[in-house]
Enzyme design. Structure first.
Site, short mmCIF file in Angstrom:
data_model
loop_
_atom_site.label_atom_id
_atom_site.label_comp_id
_atom_site.label_asym_id
_atom_site.label_seq_id
_atom_site.Cartn_x
_atom_site.Cartn_y
_atom_site.Cartn_z
N CYS A 237 37.94 39.01 35.28
CA CYS A 237 38.24 40.42 35.57
C CYS A 237 39.66 40.81 35.16
O CYS A 237 39.98 41.99 35.13
CB CYS A 237 38.03 40.70 37.05
N HIS B 259 41.77 47.07 38.78
CA HIS B 259 40.43 46.52 38.55
C HIS B 259 39.53 47.01 39.69
O HIS B 259 39.88 46.90 40.87
CB HIS B 259 40.52 45.00 38.53
N ASN C 211 31.58 46.59 40.14
CA ASN C 211 32.57 45.76 39.45
C ASN C 211 31.98 45.32 38.11
O ASN C 211 31.08 44.47 38.07
CB ASN C 211 32.91 44.56 40.34
#
Ligand code: UT7
EC number: 2.3.1.180
Length: 336
Positions: free
Chosen positions: A119, A262, A292
């Site tokens: 990520c 993020h 996500n």
């Protein structure tokens, strides 16, 4: 790689693009599969739905579509692109998916390669590509892509993790300049000691080539996550790295127009914003719609904000990516 200019001191941001698959998986649909509810997922994460790839939506396809829209915004001739960096943990070819994006784009003069940092991947790729542009090697125009298809690696029976992830891609077009640097500053960290909190490990089964010579067949286990530890890591480390970066670059948080984190969990976004004293209206969030999407979240949310006229020329963006590795990083950007 024409036009070598050893005075290239910085980068400017010229375009953004994104792409998400059409298939929508809502919280209530997930609750038909595992013991959960829309209320639980919404209140603990902020997520309502996520996009799931179906046939034809692999990382190459999604990354290509995101890159193309970024190139259109930048108004570049595709042949002038020198570099394509694809941040992904889920390439559709383990040897790398970036060259197939290069081929689909027809970016014949570019060199293209993958970079994996989960990520944090997009941020690490953006920083890496910027170093190429500033490095005097003749690289002038780069496309940085974040694209992931974690739905293929989620354990759809694990309610502690399957609720979080979705698929998508985002891209930014950046160009070398010899006048200023709109990547104002950055920092990157990893801590492999805590790597076991979030993994997508290989799972080899033993086979035999011939008598007495074994081989290990290649495959992967689904994502394994200790959600509480990743949560604690994020709310502790992200404010620290951003605060240090702001201080190093002589910025205060009131000079930040947009906090772009993020997109992992709305509670993480709120907590980091609170710690940095950045009000909610300056914190970009689209995880309600997409969850996500790993390396894609940062360019996806930036692209949305640019196309909605929220991020404007010269706006200051403080951004941070974090996740498996463990890895985390931050960058201070002036858009434009
Ligand atoms: O890119 C980085 C990717 N990872 C992350 O960002 C993960 C960060 N962590 C998180 O977002 C949160 O830890 C989660 C959303 C994953 C979990 O939320 P939480 O508030 O930390 O829940 P928890 O793990 O502490 O679990 C609390 C309770 C447990 O039940 P008991 O033991 O209290 O009875 C869990 O079994 O909630 C239960 N639970 C669920 N209940 C309904 C866990 N997942 C679910 C679920 N639906 N999906």
């Amino acid at each position: 790689m024409e036009g070598i200019n050893f005075n290239q001191i910085g980068v400017s941001f010229k375009g953004s693009g994104s792409y998400v698959p059409d298939q929508i998986l809502t919280n209530s649909k997930i609750s038909q599969k595992v013991d959960t509810s829309n209320e639980w997922i919404k209140s603990r994460t902020g997520i309502s739905e996520r996009r799931i790839s179906s046939l034809g939506d692999n990382v190459t396809e999604m990354g290509y579509k995101a890159a193309l829209t970024a190139i259109e915004m930048a108004n570049w001739d595709i042949k002038t692109i020198d570099l394509i960096v694809l941040a992904t943990s889920t390439p559709n070819d383990l040897f790398g998916s970036a060259p197939s994006i290069q081929a689909k784009l027809g970016a014949a003069n570019a060199v293209a390669f993958d970079l994996t940092a989960a990520c944090s991947g997009f941020l690490f790729a953006l920083i890496s590509a910027s170093q190429f542009l500033k490095g005097g090697g003749g690289f002038k125009r780069a496309i940085v892509i974040g694209a992931d298809q974690l739905s293929s690696f989620v354990d759809w029976n694990d309610r502690g993790s399957c609720i979080l992830f979705g698929d998508g891609a985002g891209a930014l077009a950046i160009e070398a300049t010899n006048e200023f640097d709109n990547l104002i500053g950055f920092d990157m960290r990893t801590d492999g000691e805590r790597g076991s909190f979030l993994n997508l490990p290989s799972k080899n089964t033993k086979g035999s080539i011939i008598d007495n010579i074994d081989f290990l067949s290649g495959a992967f286990s689904p994502i394994q996550m200790n959600g509480q530890e990743v949560y604690k890591f994020a709310v502790r480390e992200v404010p620290i790295i951003l605060e240090k970066l702001l201080k190093k670059m002589n910025y205060t948080s009131d000079k930040v127009d947009w906090l772009v984190l993020h997109q992992a969990n709305q509670r993480i976004l709120d907590s980091v914003g609170e710690r940095l004293k950045i009000p909610g209206e300056k914190i970009l969030s689209n995880l309600e719609k997409y969850g996500n999407t790993s390396a894609a979240t940062i360019p996806l949310v930036i692209d949305e904000a640019i196309r909605n006229n929220r991020i404007k020329q010269n706006d200051i963006i403080a951004t941070s990516g974090f996740g498996a590795g463990l890895s985390w990083g931050a960058a201070l950007i002036k858009w434009g």
